[in-house]
Structures are given as structure tokens and as C-alpha cells.
Write a protein that holds these residues in place. Structure first.
Motif, PDB file in Angstrom:
ATOM      1  N   ALA A  71      -3.747  13.674  57.434  1.00  0.00           N
ATOM      2  CA  ALA A  71      -4.059  12.425  58.135  1.00  0.00           C
ATOM      3  C   ALA A  71      -5.348  11.802  57.595  1.00  0.00           C
ATOM      4  CB  ALA A  71      -4.195  12.689  59.636  1.00  0.00           C
ATOM      5  N   ALA A  72      -6.310  12.639  57.222  1.00  0.00           N
ATOM      6  CA  ALA A  72      -7.603  12.129  56.737  1.00  0.00           C
ATOM      7  C   ALA A  72      -7.458  11.341  55.445  1.00  0.00           C
ATOM      8  CB  ALA A  72      -8.586  13.275  56.544  1.00  0.00           C
ATOM      9  N   VAL A  73      -6.632  11.818  54.515  1.00  0.00           N
ATOM     10  CA  VAL A  73      -6.534  11.123  53.226  1.00  0.00           C
ATOM     11  C   VAL A  73      -5.831   9.774  53.346  1.00  0.00           C
ATOM     12  CG1 VAL A  73      -6.696  13.238  51.862  1.00  0.00           C
ATOM     13  CG2 VAL A  73      -4.444  12.318  52.431  1.00  0.00           C
ATOM     14  N   LEU A  74      -5.067   9.578  54.415  1.00  0.00           N
ATOM     15  CA  LEU A  74      -4.467   8.265  54.628  1.00  0.00           C
ATOM     16  C   LEU A  74      -5.537   7.225  54.957  1.00  0.00           C
ATOM     17  CD1 LEU A  74      -1.261   9.141  56.672  1.00  0.00           C
ATOM     18  CD2 LEU A  74      -1.420   8.459  54.265  1.00  0.00           C
ATOM     19  N   ARG A  75      -6.576   7.649  55.643  1.00  0.00           N
ATOM     20  CA  ARG A  75      -7.658   6.740  56.029  1.00  0.00           C
ATOM     21  C   ARG A  75      -8.798   6.709  55.025  1.00  0.00           C
ATOM     22  NH1 ARG A  75      -5.873   9.061  60.551  1.00  0.00           N
ATOM     23  NH2 ARG A  75      -7.484  10.632  60.760  1.00  0.00           N
ATOM     24  N   ASN A  76      -9.035   7.852  54.390  1.00  0.00           N
ATOM     25  CA  ASN A  76     -10.135   7.957  53.426  1.00  0.00           C
ATOM     26  C   ASN A  76      -9.668   8.857  52.283  1.00  0.00           C
ATOM     27  OD1 ASN A  76     -12.446   8.317  51.966  1.00  0.00           O
ATOM     28  ND2 ASN A  76     -13.645   9.196  53.634  1.00  0.00           N
ATOM     29  N   PRO A  77      -9.238   8.285  51.178  1.00  0.00           N
ATOM     30  CA  PRO A  77      -8.656   9.083  50.092  1.00  0.00           C
ATOM     31  C   PRO A  77      -9.658   9.892  49.266  1.00  0.00           C
ATOM     32  CG  PRO A  77      -8.714   6.784  49.469  1.00  0.00           C
ATOM     33  CD  PRO A  77      -9.159   6.849  50.913  1.00  0.00           C
ATOM     34  N   HIS A  80     -12.697  13.893  54.804  1.00  0.00           N
ATOM     35  CA  HIS A  80     -13.578  13.385  55.849  1.00  0.00           C
ATOM     36  C   HIS A  80     -12.786  12.431  56.736  1.00  0.00           C
ATOM     37  CE1 HIS A  80     -16.981  11.355  57.766  1.00  0.00           C
ATOM     38  NE2 HIS A  80     -17.652  12.443  57.466  1.00  0.00           N
ATOM     39  N   ASP A  81     -12.900  12.639  58.048  1.00  0.00           N
ATOM     40  CA  ASP A  81     -12.243  11.747  59.001  1.00  0.00           C
ATOM     41  C   ASP A  81     -13.237  11.336  60.077  1.00  0.00           C
ATOM     42  OD1 ASP A  81     -12.418  13.900  60.793  1.00  0.00           O
ATOM     43  OD2 ASP A  81     -10.296  14.409  60.646  1.00  0.00           O
ATOM     44  N   GLU A  82     -12.752  10.677  61.138  1.00  0.00           N
ATOM     45  CA  GLU A  82     -13.648  10.190  62.186  1.00  0.00           C
ATOM     46  C   GLU A  82     -14.366  11.318  62.930  1.00  0.00           C
ATOM     47  OE1 GLU A  82      -9.624  10.872  63.654  1.00  0.00           O
ATOM     48  OE2 GLU A  82     -10.336   9.519  62.108  1.00  0.00           O
ATOM     49  N   GLN A  83     -13.848  12.543  62.831  1.00  0.00           N
ATOM     50  CA  GLN A  83     -14.506  13.692  63.460  1.00  0.00           C
ATOM     51  C   GLN A  83     -15.544  14.329  62.543  1.00  0.00           C
ATOM     52  OE1 GLN A  83     -11.307  16.295  64.553  1.00  0.00           O
ATOM     53  NE2 GLN A  83     -10.568  14.932  66.146  1.00  0.00           N
ATOM     54  N   GLY A  84     -15.556  13.939  61.277  1.00  0.00           N
ATOM     55  CA  GLY A  84     -16.528  14.474  60.328  1.00  0.00           C
ATOM     56  C   GLY A  84     -15.843  15.164  59.151  1.00  0.00           C
ATOM     57  N   PRO A  85     -16.605  15.952  58.408  1.00  0.00           N
ATOM     58  CA  PRO A  85     -16.034  16.639  57.247  1.00  0.00           C
ATOM     59  C   PRO A  85     -15.074  17.742  57.669  1.00  0.00           C
ATOM     60  CG  PRO A  85     -18.337  17.254  57.531  1.00  0.00           C
ATOM     61  CD  PRO A  85     -18.034  16.215  58.563  1.00  0.00           C
ATOM     62  N   TRP A  86     -14.119  18.028  56.771  1.00  0.00           N
ATOM     63  CA  TRP A  86     -13.110  19.050  57.031  1.00  0.00           C
ATOM     64  C   TRP A  86     -12.728  19.716  55.716  1.00  0.00           C
ATOM     65  CZ3 TRP A  86     -11.415  21.693  60.913  1.00  0.00           C
ATOM     66  CH2 TRP A  86     -10.195  22.379  60.848  1.00  0.00           C
ATOM     67  N   ALA A  87     -12.483  21.009  55.758  1.00  0.00           N
ATOM     68  CA  ALA A  87     -12.021  21.727  54.571  1.00  0.00           C
ATOM     69  C   ALA A  87     -10.736  22.469  54.916  1.00  0.00           C
ATOM     70  CB  ALA A  87     -13.075  22.711  54.085  1.00  0.00           C
TER      71      ALA A  87
END
Length: 170
Positions: free
Chosen positions: A57-63, A25-32
Motif C-alpha cells: 500500500a505504501a508504494v502506491l502512495r510513495n514509490p 514510508h507511509d502516513e504512519q512513518g517508515p516501514w521495513a
């Protein structure tokens, strides 16, 4: 009908499958993203990806991550899989950890392990990621087959990875 215990099925699933549908999950929403992985005891899944990928990039901000490991070619009657939650981080990319990953993935690599290692080192965007699996579940086979109810059974993560690890020791 014979039912396999959830622990036995989860070991079989983790040994037989090479890819996980990883949810971030990042600022744009969920991702798979589908990534190739190798399991390592006591509770890790390792995968290689580019640090500029959306999931990297997402796991750097939200693991916090979740995922599903399954055989997408199975029939409805054979359908089974592991669903998990955990956390993901970029590793330090140590030589020993990279070699462990590449050795376990060797049968699915395009080139010999040493060449793959050199290619990894040559590309500044490649990273080795580690998922720490906290919870894992498999389909409650009895409920699904007998009643058509889609429920899950919790799997002992440490026992699952220890059993899978024992297969590498041979």
C-alpha cells in the motif's frame, strides 16, 4: 589480505541472496519488510506481495524505496551487502513477467512454476512489484578491514545487473 573489487563483490552478493530488507514510508512513518526477489537487467528487482500489505500500500502512495541485500548468517569479518535506493511500482502482472519471476525463483518455490502461477492468479491480493534500482553501494572492504571505518563504494548499477543477468543465460 586480498580484496575483491566492489563490482565483483556486488555481483556475488546479488547472485547469492534471495531476500531484501525493503524500506518504504507511509502516513504512519517508515516501514521495513523482508521480501524475496529476483534480479532482472537492466536494473530491476521483482517481488510478489499482497496489495494490502503495508509496504504494498505504501508504494502506491510513495514509490521511493531503499533496501539492503546481505547474508545475515555471515560473521562480522565476512559481513558485506548491497544498499540501494530506487522506486517501486505494481506491475501489470503480465504472463511473461510473472513467468520470468517464477522461473528465476523456481528453486525456492513450494510448488512447480505452473502451480505457483495458478495460485498467484487465484488470489486477487497477490501483485508483482518492480523496484527500479537507481543507486547501489557496497562496503568499502579495504577501509573496513584495515581501519575499521564503515564507508561505502558506489556500484555501477547497469554493469551489476548485466553481470547477474549473464548468469541466467547459461
Amino acid at each position: 589480505m586480498d580484496y575483491l573489487e566492489s563490482a565483483e563483490r556486488s555481483v556475488s552478493i546479488l547472485r547469492a541472496n534471495r531476500y531484501v530488507a525493503l524500506a518504504t514510508h507511509d502516513e504512519q512513518g517508515p516501514w521495513a519488510a523482508v521480501v524475496g526477489f529476483v534480479p532482472v537487467a537492466p536494473h530491476y528487482l521483482y517481488f510478489v506481495s499482497r496489495n494490502c500489505s503495508r509496504h504494498g500500500a505504501a508504494v502506491l502512495r510513495n514509490p521511493e524505496v531503499s533496501g539492503a541485500i546481505y547474508d545475515s548468517t555471515s560473521t562480522l569479518e565476512e559481513a558485506d551487502g548491497i544498499q540501494f535506493s530506487g522506486s517501486c511500482r505494481e506491475t501489470d502482472g503480465s504472463e511473461s513477467l510473472l513467468r520470468l519471476f517464477l522461473d528465476r525463483a523456481a528453486d525456492s518455490l513450494a510448488d512447480p512454476v505452473d502451480e505457483e502461477l495458478a495460485a498467484f492468479r487465484a488470489n486477487e491480493e497477490f501483485r508483482l512489484y518492480e523496484i527500479t534500482v537507481r543507486e547501489a553501494y557496497v562496503l568499502d572492504q579495504r577501509e573496513w578491514i584495515e581501519r575499521g571505518i564503515d564507508t561505502r563504494q558506489r556500484v555501477d548499477v547497469a554493469a551489476l545487473f548485466a553481470a547477474v543477468e549473464s548468469g541466467y543465460a547459461r
